[in-house]
Motif scaffolding. Structure first.
Motif, PDB file in Angstrom:
ATOM      1  N   GLN A 164       0.854  -1.187   0.000  1.00 28.98           N
ATOM      2  CA  GLN A 164       0.000   0.000   0.000  1.00 28.98           C
ATOM      3  C   GLN A 164       0.893   1.242   0.000  1.00 28.98           C
ATOM      4  OE1 GLN A 164      -2.092  -0.379   3.722  1.00 28.98           O
ATOM      5  NE2 GLN A 164      -0.306   0.086   4.951  1.00 28.98           N
ATOM      6  N   THR A 165       0.278   2.383  -0.175  1.00 33.39           N
ATOM      7  CA  THR A 165       0.978   3.652  -0.006  1.00 33.39           C
ATOM      8  C   THR A 165       0.775   4.085   1.430  1.00 33.39           C
ATOM      9  OG1 THR A 165       0.663   4.261  -2.311  1.00 33.39           O
ATOM     10  CG2 THR A 165       1.111   6.057  -0.773  1.00 33.39           C
ATOM     11  N   GLN A 166       1.857   4.483   2.065  1.00 32.21           N
ATOM     12  CA  GLN A 166       1.794   4.921   3.464  1.00 32.21           C
ATOM     13  C   GLN A 166       2.503   6.269   3.542  1.00 32.21           C
ATOM     14  OE1 GLN A 166       2.665   1.790   6.206  1.00 32.21           O
ATOM     15  NE2 GLN A 166       2.877   3.181   7.930  1.00 32.21           N
ATOM     16  N   GLY A 167       1.721   7.339   3.646  1.00 30.83           N
ATOM     17  CA  GLY A 167       2.309   8.674   3.612  1.00 30.83           C
ATOM     18  C   GLY A 167       2.922   8.913   2.247  1.00 30.83           C
ATOM     19  N   MET A 168       4.183   9.301   2.227  1.00 31.22           N
ATOM     20  CA  MET A 168       4.867   9.531   0.953  1.00 31.22           C
ATOM     21  C   MET A 168       5.551   8.270   0.414  1.00 31.22           C
ATOM     22  SD  MET A 168       8.086  11.804   2.219  1.00 31.22           S
ATOM     23  CE  MET A 168       9.644  11.048   1.781  1.00 31.22           C
ATOM     24  N   HIS A 169       5.421   7.160   1.120  1.00 32.25           N
ATOM     25  CA  HIS A 169       6.094   5.919   0.736  1.00 32.25           C
ATOM     26  C   HIS A 169       5.143   4.986  -0.022  1.00 32.25           C
ATOM     27  CE1 HIS A 169       9.479   7.034   3.286  1.00 32.25           C
ATOM     28  NE2 HIS A 169       8.575   7.381   4.201  1.00 32.25           N
ATOM     29  N   GLN A 170       5.584   4.528  -1.170  1.00 30.16           N
ATOM     30  CA  GLN A 170       4.807   3.581  -1.968  1.00 30.16           C
ATOM     31  C   GLN A 170       5.371   2.183  -1.781  1.00 30.16           C
ATOM     32  OE1 GLN A 170       5.271   5.251  -5.888  1.00 30.16           O
ATOM     33  NE2 GLN A 170       3.459   6.515  -5.662  1.00 30.16           N
ATOM     34  N   ASN A 171       4.562   1.174  -2.123  1.00 27.23           N
ATOM     35  CA  ASN A 171       4.988  -0.234  -2.109  1.00 27.23           C
ATOM     36  C   ASN A 171       5.387  -0.728  -0.718  1.00 27.23           C
ATOM     37  OD1 ASN A 171       4.850  -0.390  -5.092  1.00 27.23           O
ATOM     38  ND2 ASN A 171       6.605   0.997  -4.971  1.00 27.23           N
ATOM     39  N   VAL A 172       4.701  -0.223   0.307  1.00 25.96           N
ATOM     40  CA  VAL A 172       4.954  -0.609   1.693  1.00 25.96           C
ATOM     41  C   VAL A 172       4.057  -1.809   2.021  1.00 25.96           C
ATOM     42  CG1 VAL A 172       4.845   0.143   4.109  1.00 25.96           C
ATOM     43  CG2 VAL A 172       5.447   1.788   2.303  1.00 25.96           C
ATOM     44  N   PRO A 173       4.629  -2.897   2.547  1.00 23.19           N
ATOM     45  CA  PRO A 173       3.777  -4.025   2.935  1.00 23.19           C
ATOM     46  C   PRO A 173       2.647  -3.584   3.864  1.00 23.19           C
ATOM     47  CG  PRO A 173       6.060  -4.704   2.964  1.00 23.19           C
ATOM     48  CD  PRO A 173       6.056  -3.211   2.742  1.00 23.19           C
ATOM     49  N   ALA A 174       1.420  -4.041   3.560  1.00 18.58           N
ATOM     50  CA  ALA A 174       0.249  -3.698   4.375  1.00 18.58           C
ATOM     51  C   ALA A 174       0.403  -4.238   5.793  1.00 18.58           C
ATOM     52  CB  ALA A 174      -1.021  -4.236   3.723  1.00 18.58           C
TER      53      ALA A 174
END
Length: 186
Positions: A164-174
């Motif tokens: 998922q996207t978490q803040g400004m970070h993309q491709n973060v494991p959910a």
């Protein structure tokens, strides 16, 4: 006694001609263990840097914060809350070694500055020759310094996690995939 001395000399000569055992690091993760074999002869500065972070406990509790299934999994710099861990100064790039970013190799992550690698690393989940110095658009590439020798099935498990996207970070494991402990193998 005269026979023992030549035997000891022959044994010492044989031992000195054997290749040194490669240093290994075990990444115990929440998905299973991954064992890396380091390329100290070809990447002495990068290997020493990585080993110091391991010995300092830097990787313990960090996550694989970037997972791209047809590219790589990246970790070593963020805690589960996506706060970045402090690092030592960057190291010089060692990408002109002949080592290639093929499946199962480990390279240092960096910014656009070729000499900006600190603690973050990535494991190639497929052949990524475009990251090699000889093929890189910037002429520098990414420094391969290790390879997975055990636990590639764990790497493949991590590459398949939903992201998922978490803040400004993309491709973060959910669901965070954590490096619970990094240790130097004896």
């Amino acid at each position: 006694m005269k026979r023992i001395v030549p035997l000891l000399a022959a044994a010492a000569l044989a031992a000195s001609s054997l290749p040194a055992l490669a240093q290994k690091v075990r990444l115990a993760t929440s998905a299973g263990d991954i064992v890396l074999e380091l390329e100290a002869e070809k990447t002495p500065k990068t290997t020493a840097n990585f080993l110091q972070y391991v010995r300092d406990g830097h990787y313990d509790g960090t996550i694989f914060h970037r997972v791209i299934p047809n590219f790589m999994i990246q970790g070593g710099g963020f805690k589960p809350d996506m706060s970045q861990k402090p690092t030592r100064p960057p190291i010089a790039l060692e990408s002109r070694t002949g080592l290639s970013n093929v499946r199962g190799t480990v390279a240092m992550a960096r910014t656009n500055d070729p000499n900006s690698a600190t603690a973050q690393f990535f494991i190639n989940v497929q052949d990524n020759a475009f990251l090699d110095q000889a093929n890189a658009r910037d002429g520098n590439g990414y420094a391969v310094f290790a390879r997975v020798v055990q636990g590639m099935e764990v790497v493949d498990k991590i590459r398949a996690v939903p992201t998922q996207t978490q803040g400004m970070h993309q491709n973060v494991p959910a669901t965070p995939v954590t490096i619970t402990k990094a240790t130097v193998e004896k």
